[in-house]
Motif scaffolding. Sequence first.
Motif, PDB file in Angstrom:
ATOM      1  N   SER A  94     -13.004  -8.633  -2.985  1.00 34.01           N
ATOM      2  CA  SER A  94     -12.764  -9.085  -3.544  1.00 34.01           C
ATOM      3  C   SER A  94     -14.585 -10.284  -3.782  1.00 34.01           C
ATOM      4  O   SER A  94     -15.203 -10.806  -3.329  1.00 34.01           O
ATOM      5  N   LYS A 142      -3.361 -11.961  -5.562  1.00 33.45           N
ATOM      6  CA  LYS A 142      -2.538 -10.409  -5.682  1.00 33.45           C
ATOM      7  C   LYS A 142      -3.635  -8.965  -6.465  1.00 33.45           C
ATOM      8  O   LYS A 142      -3.539  -8.215  -5.582  1.00 33.45           O
ATOM      9  N   ASP A 143      -4.929 -10.041  -6.873  1.00 31.62           N
ATOM     10  CA  ASP A 143      -6.201  -8.668  -6.782  1.00 31.62           C
ATOM     11  C   ASP A 143      -6.806  -8.331  -5.795  1.00 31.62           C
ATOM     12  O   ASP A 143      -7.506  -7.467  -5.917  1.00 31.62           O
ATOM     13  N   THR A 163       3.511  -5.060  -5.932  1.00 32.62           N
ATOM     14  CA  THR A 163       2.674  -6.609  -6.111  1.00 32.62           C
ATOM     15  C   THR A 163       4.096  -7.159  -8.080  1.00 32.62           C
ATOM     16  O   THR A 163       3.714  -7.984  -8.117  1.00 32.62           O
TER      17      THR A 163
END
Length: 446
Positions: free
Chosen positions: A409, A427-428, A205
């Motif tokens: 998420s 990105k998370d 990442t």
Amino acid sequence: MAIDFTLTPEQKKVQMVARDFAENVLAQVVREADREPDPLKAFQLTKPAYVEAYKRGIAFGMLPKEYGGGGLTNIELILAAEEICAVDPGFACTVLVNGLALLPVWYWGTEEQKKRIMGAATSDSSGAWIAGYAASEPPGSPGGTANFDTPLPHPVGIGVTARQDGDSYVLNGRKYWPCNVGGWDGEGADVNLVVVRTDPEKGGTEGLSAVLVERGTPGVTYNIIDSFGHRLTPNSEIIFEDARIPANNLIEGTFGNGDLLINRNFAWSGPVAGIAAVGVARAAYEAALTWARTYTAGAPHPMIHFQNVGYVLGDVAARIEACRYFCWKAAHYIDEHGYHGELIGAMNKTYCTETLFDSVYKCMQVVGVNSADKKHMFEKYLREAAIFPIYDGGNFGMQRRRVHGVLASPGFNPRALMDNEFVEFTKDMETIDTIAHVEAKSPAHI
Ligand SMILES: Cc1cc2nc3c(=O)[nH]c(=O)nc-3n(C[C@H](O)[C@H](O)[C@H](O)COP(=O)(O)OP(=O)(O)OC[C@H]3O[C@@H](n4cnc5c(N)ncnc54)[C@H](O)[C@@H]3O)c2cc1C
């Protein structure tokens, strides 16, 4: 009137241009090229059709007009893609990959890169200009592609490294599977967009970026792969041995964000792959229906009058319709949201490619034993349909993982797609499922 499935005159025109090309130009070479045992020769047999596609604005139709492209919307692109895929999805894959290679230059490149690369692509007098996009890597331990965003450093995840040395980057490692990359002669496409590890100490990442590798770069060699399906597009291995490229061939906006590029690319191509599956299933269904209407199987009437034949073909037709409109929805979403569709692109690709693989097989069951006779094309349809779930970001290791990341998420709105709301991919949402809950073992202990 927002929901209306009628094509506009412009959309109909795009569809008809592609249909005419597919049925009157491409179809002439498909059988011979598909039967050719040498994969490079098979690809070369398609070159006149590719040049014709270039002249008709198909080969770079997906690029913006500003840089010489056709300025097609994503809806228009998949209308054209369905027609080409009904005749040959391998050829369509070659065109698709032109987009996977050059759209990131449009999204993240400098003005100089856009003009230089997209300008060259769209102004080639030979009409043979071709581009490759190389993310995938060879199997090994560690190796493969699915866990490109793993948070662990090299050698886990993407293995090709690019070390900065003054005004250059020096590339080492291997890619495996990308199509187009070897070009028409196996010596290189005009340009290849390559996802590399610019920081081997960092995970997927943070440490990935994309660079442009131009034809003729010393230290780059290609080996063509002999695959069972999509034989009209050339898959290759690429070997980088101290291959030096100018530092300004790094796509600046991708520095440390090669992971986001991979996710965005394989989501943009989601509805293209989905509609490719529609095209192949449509061809199999139309062939099976014609067969059932004319062949009697020894009965006093054509097979279509048997209940099972009518029921099964009706189910197949329904699935094709459902998948087609899901692809239209996904492409429309990507048009509406600045070429982002990380969630819907993945859902669309997995759903259509898996649903329609079974539909092609159902057509074969209906036709019966004669579907095994190569001259009736069903074996080709099945070979092509079997590629869809495993190419273009595999459905298990890449596409479903992206969907999982979004759904897990905390802020995800389950009605977002229904409400045409933008789902920002961040990105998370990455790295999910990249590390299984087992202790890593060396291959000797597996
Ligand atoms: C015709 C064709 C054209 C292609 N064109 C290109 C191209 O232009 N550019 C390019 O870069 N690539 C291209 N590819 C490669 C393609 O994109 C593959 O989908 C990609 O390499 C990933 O495959 P994979 O997921 O099977 O990867 P692998 O890393 O080999 O994974 C193998 C399998 O392991 C399992 N797996 C691994 N990790 C996980 C995980 N974390 N969670 C769940 N399951 C997991 C899954 O079952 C997965 O399928 C092409 C392939 C074909 C056949």
